[in-house]
Design a protein around this motif. Sequence first.
Motif, PDB file in Angstrom:
ATOM      1  N   ASN A  90      -0.792  -0.375  -0.584  1.00 53.01           N
ATOM      2  CA  ASN A  90      -0.645  -1.534   0.307  1.00 53.01           C
ATOM      3  C   ASN A  90      -1.845  -2.485   0.259  1.00 53.01           C
ATOM      4  O   ASN A  90      -1.674  -3.709   0.233  1.00 53.01           O
ATOM      5  CB  ASN A  90      -0.412  -1.038   1.744  1.00 53.01           C
ATOM      6  N   LEU A  91      -3.043  -1.910   0.215  1.00 51.40           N
ATOM      7  CA  LEU A  91      -4.251  -2.749   0.180  1.00 51.40           C
ATOM      8  C   LEU A  91      -4.240  -3.629  -1.075  1.00 51.40           C
ATOM      9  O   LEU A  91      -4.528  -4.836  -1.023  1.00 51.40           O
ATOM     10  CB  LEU A  91      -5.466  -1.814   0.172  1.00 51.40           C
ATOM     11  N   SER A  92      -3.882  -3.032  -2.197  1.00 52.42           N
ATOM     12  CA  SER A  92      -3.850  -3.777  -3.464  1.00 52.42           C
ATOM     13  C   SER A  92      -2.729  -4.813  -3.461  1.00 52.42           C
ATOM     14  O   SER A  92      -2.916  -5.941  -3.937  1.00 52.42           O
ATOM     15  CB  SER A  92      -3.612  -2.841  -4.648  1.00 52.42           C
ATOM     16  N   ILE A  93      -1.578  -4.429  -2.927  1.00 46.06           N
ATOM     17  CA  ILE A  93      -0.432  -5.356  -2.885  1.00 46.06           C
ATOM     18  C   ILE A  93      -0.841  -6.635  -2.154  1.00 46.06           C
ATOM     19  O   ILE A  93      -0.625  -7.755  -2.641  1.00 46.06           O
ATOM     20  CB  ILE A  93       0.774  -4.703  -2.149  1.00 46.06           C
ATOM     21  N   ASN A  94      -1.452  -6.452  -0.987  1.00 54.45           N
ATOM     22  CA  ASN A  94      -1.792  -7.634  -0.184  1.00 54.45           C
ATOM     23  C   ASN A  94      -2.928  -8.447  -0.811  1.00 54.45           C
ATOM     24  O   ASN A  94      -2.909  -9.678  -0.763  1.00 54.45           O
ATOM     25  CB  ASN A  94      -2.100  -7.211   1.253  1.00 54.45           C
ATOM     26  N   ALA A  95      -3.871  -7.744  -1.445  1.00 55.85           N
ATOM     27  CA  ALA A  95      -4.961  -8.472  -2.123  1.00 55.85           C
ATOM     28  C   ALA A  95      -4.379  -9.333  -3.247  1.00 55.85           C
ATOM     29  O   ALA A  95      -4.751 -10.496  -3.422  1.00 55.85           O
ATOM     30  CB  ALA A  95      -5.976  -7.477  -2.679  1.00 55.85           C
ATOM     31  N   PHE A 131     -16.221   8.849   4.436  1.00 51.35           N
ATOM     32  CA  PHE A 131     -17.405   8.078   4.023  1.00 51.35           C
ATOM     33  C   PHE A 131     -17.448   6.694   4.680  1.00 51.35           C
ATOM     34  O   PHE A 131     -18.455   5.989   4.584  1.00 51.35           O
ATOM     35  CB  PHE A 131     -17.426   7.912   2.497  1.00 51.35           C
ATOM     36  N   GLY A 132     -16.320   6.282   5.302  1.00 54.17           N
ATOM     37  CA  GLY A 132     -16.296   4.987   5.993  1.00 54.17           C
ATOM     38  C   GLY A 132     -16.085   3.794   5.068  1.00 54.17           C
ATOM     39  O   GLY A 132     -16.577   2.699   5.353  1.00 54.17           O
ATOM     40  N   TYR A 133     -15.364   3.997   3.955  1.00 52.48           N
ATOM     41  CA  TYR A 133     -15.075   2.877   3.036  1.00 52.48           C
ATOM     42  C   TYR A 133     -13.579   2.799   2.744  1.00 52.48           C
ATOM     43  O   TYR A 133     -12.911   3.841   2.658  1.00 52.48           O
ATOM     44  CB  TYR A 133     -15.818   3.058   1.705  1.00 52.48           C
ATOM     45  N   LYS A 134     -13.072   1.562   2.614  1.00 53.25           N
ATOM     46  CA  LYS A 134     -11.680   1.391   2.218  1.00 53.25           C
ATOM     47  C   LYS A 134     -11.554   1.677   0.721  1.00 53.25           C
ATOM     48  O   LYS A 134     -12.423   1.277  -0.065  1.00 53.25           O
ATOM     49  CB  LYS A 134     -11.229  -0.037   2.488  1.00 53.25           C
ATOM     50  N   VAL A 135     -10.465   2.337   0.356  1.00 53.98           N
ATOM     51  CA  VAL A 135     -10.223   2.618  -1.066  1.00 53.98           C
ATOM     52  C   VAL A 135      -8.842   2.075  -1.421  1.00 53.98           C
ATOM     53  O   VAL A 135      -7.830   2.487  -0.851  1.00 53.98           O
ATOM     54  CB  VAL A 135     -10.273   4.140  -1.356  1.00 53.98           C
ATOM     55  N   ALA A 136      -8.814   1.130  -2.351  1.00 52.58           N
ATOM     56  CA  ALA A 136      -7.534   0.606  -2.841  1.00 52.58           C
ATOM     57  C   ALA A 136      -7.154   1.402  -4.090  1.00 52.58           C
ATOM     58  O   ALA A 136      -8.024   1.806  -4.856  1.00 52.58           O
ATOM     59  CB  ALA A 136      -7.667  -0.872  -3.179  1.00 52.58           C
ATOM     60  N   ASN A 137      -5.866   1.634  -4.268  1.00 53.19           N
ATOM     61  CA  ASN A 137      -5.439   2.410  -5.436  1.00 53.19           C
ATOM     62  C   ASN A 137      -4.489   1.609  -6.310  1.00 53.19           C
ATOM     63  O   ASN A 137      -3.463   1.122  -5.849  1.00 53.19           O
ATOM     64  CB  ASN A 137      -4.729   3.696  -4.988  1.00 53.19           C
ATOM     65  N   VAL A 138      -4.873   1.471  -7.576  1.00 57.84           N
ATOM     66  CA  VAL A 138      -4.069   0.785  -8.586  1.00 57.84           C
ATOM     67  C   VAL A 138      -4.176   1.676  -9.806  1.00 57.84           C
ATOM     68  O   VAL A 138      -5.286   1.909 -10.271  1.00 57.84           O
ATOM     69  CB  VAL A 138      -4.695  -0.580  -8.964  1.00 57.84           C
ATOM     70  N   PHE A 139      -3.067   2.191 -10.315  1.00 58.93           N
ATOM     71  CA  PHE A 139      -3.312   3.157 -11.393  1.00 58.93           C
ATOM     72  C   PHE A 139      -2.141   3.378 -12.332  1.00 58.93           C
ATOM     73  O   PHE A 139      -1.012   3.053 -12.031  1.00 58.93           O
ATOM     74  CB  PHE A 139      -3.787   4.485 -10.817  1.00 58.93           C
ATOM     75  N   HIS A 140      -2.529   3.954 -13.508  1.00 58.29           N
ATOM     76  CA  HIS A 140      -1.548   4.304 -14.528  1.00 58.29           C
ATOM     77  C   HIS A 140      -0.909   5.626 -14.081  1.00 58.29           C
ATOM     78  O   HIS A 140      -1.311   6.719 -14.509  1.00 58.29           O
ATOM     79  CB  HIS A 140      -2.230   4.490 -15.887  1.00 58.29           C
ATOM     80  N   ALA A 141       0.104   5.517 -13.215  1.00 61.46           N
ATOM     81  CA  ALA A 141       0.635   6.707 -12.556  1.00 61.46           C
ATOM     82  C   ALA A 141       1.308   7.659 -13.540  1.00 61.46           C
ATOM     83  O   ALA A 141       1.254   8.880 -13.375  1.00 61.46           O
ATOM     84  CB  ALA A 141       1.628   6.279 -11.476  1.00 61.46           C
ATOM     85  N   GLY A 142       1.948   7.112 -14.554  1.00 65.88           N
ATOM     86  CA  GLY A 142       2.654   7.952 -15.522  1.00 65.88           C
ATOM     87  C   GLY A 142       1.727   8.914 -16.239  1.00 65.88           C
ATOM     88  O   GLY A 142       2.104  10.031 -16.606  1.00 65.88           O
TER      89      GLY A 142
END
Length: 477
Positions: free
Chosen positions: A255-260, A364-375
């Motif tokens: 979701n974070l990546s989608i909106n960015a 750790f108090g940081y946002k983590v966006a995930n975008v990846f080669h899921a396959g």
Amino acid sequence: MTQWRSLAEEFSLIVGSRNVVCTPEELIAYECDGLTSYKQTPPLVVLPKATAEVSQILQICDRKGIPFVARGAGTGLSGGALPLADAVLIVTARMNRILQVNLDDRYVVVQSGVINNWVTQAVSGAGFYYAPDPSSQSICSIGGNVAENSGGVHCLKYGVTVNHVLGLRVVLPNGEITDLGGVIPETPGYDLTGLFVGSEGTLGIATEITLKILKTPETVQVLLADFATVSSAGQTVSDVISAGIIPGGMEIMDNLSINAVEDTVATNCYPRSAEAILLIELDGTDIEVQHSAEQVKRICLANGAGQVTTAIAPEERLKLWKGRKAAFAAMGRISPNYYVQDGVIPRSQLPFVLQEIDQLGHKFGYKVANVFHAGDGNLHPLILYDQKEAGALEEVEALGGEILKLCVKVGGSISGEHGIGADKRCYMYEMFSPADLETMQWVRQCFDPKGIANPTKVIPTPATCGERRNVPHIPNF
Ligand SMILES: Cc1cc2nc3c(=O)[nH]c(=O)nc-3n(C[C@H](O)[C@H](O)[C@H](O)COP(=O)(O)OP(=O)(O)OC[C@H]3O[C@@H](n4cnc5c(N)ncnc54)[C@H](O)[C@@H]3O)c2cc1C
């Protein structure tokens, strides 16, 4: 102490003075690669144009015991091309010629500074393409791809760079020129081409590279499915592969990546409320693609997908991919800095590991966006932070380290495609035993007995983990 000025004069005789960079203001342009948190201004940069020039430069380095670092386009994300205070930076940007195109035997020979997507551009008119497609493909060099064994969206079905390199012309650290492999897929003896691919500039400099090209598929179809949880998107990936379908690529964005991405490039295709989207590209014959697309759609819906959009026309497909390709850059919209990790896990562990990464982010108090080669199970957690905040970089590195350890714990790897470089060498111990690392050192020493090729990178020395590398250094000319 190395006499940089006299060395610059010697190199000028080989490449011309215009192609030797030695003023502090120009050297700054080379102070980092894509891992911008580490910086080191090089003492001297040289830009050769041909194999013979690289050979002469390395003969001088060998004779004088001067270390060197190879650099392609400088887009690497693990600090592989990060300069060293006492090393010459050898940049391949002028080695940018496509030397041969052989459509009958399906290969091209390029100089190592050629940009990745120039290869496809050179052969697409004849119905061919070069498969490995890192998201940086419009800027990264083939030499860098070889050194990192780079992957990309389409490497799920077609394999990473090593599966597409037939042969290499390499200048060894002592300046000797050697050919590894050739123009046919199999040659007798040790697979030295395979050994060199992924060696991150530690075994010498590749100057000419023979690449396999493939026939452009008859049909390509892209499906975009949105999900209410990242886990269900991850489960869909596992189910598609278990059904015996190997898509060209399968990519997840959270979701974070989608909106960015929507804020930045406005695809208007990615639902902003979705917790995850999954992009699946199928290619092959018309009938095969049509059949697989129906199966994939059923699997998506069975895992709770909201909508499944399909695109066949090239412009529609590009629209669906546009956001994924812009994802890293889009992070700049939501955070002053980001630190991208690159780990691999078995696909079946996707739901568990993504949940754990989320928890680590909270801890750790940081946002983590995930975008990846899921396959491929190749994760790219993007940790968002502000480098101006005291201690933030150290915390973010620690969080990145925990993510890598998690990957190893579930049977994965500390790098899928970005390499080890300067960034991850201290995590080599998480994956390899001291005996494994010693064996790697032996191999390295066979190519580079004086230890001058990208020293300190990739294989850890015992003191490495605590060392800081971002001490600026501008030489005194
Ligand atoms: C926005 C973005 C997206 C990216 N997406 C991907 C992706 O999808 N997949 C992926 O795999 N990577 C990706 N990367 C990482 C990077 O683009 C790749 O690692 C790429 O292969 C690096 O190529 P380069 O020419 O920039 O190499 P550089 O960064 O210049 O160098 C990388 C390493 O290769 C060595 N090297 C360079 N040229 C030679 C040579 N001729 N001979 C020997 N050693 C050499 C250097 O010493 C260094 O160790 C991405 C990077 C960015 C910034």
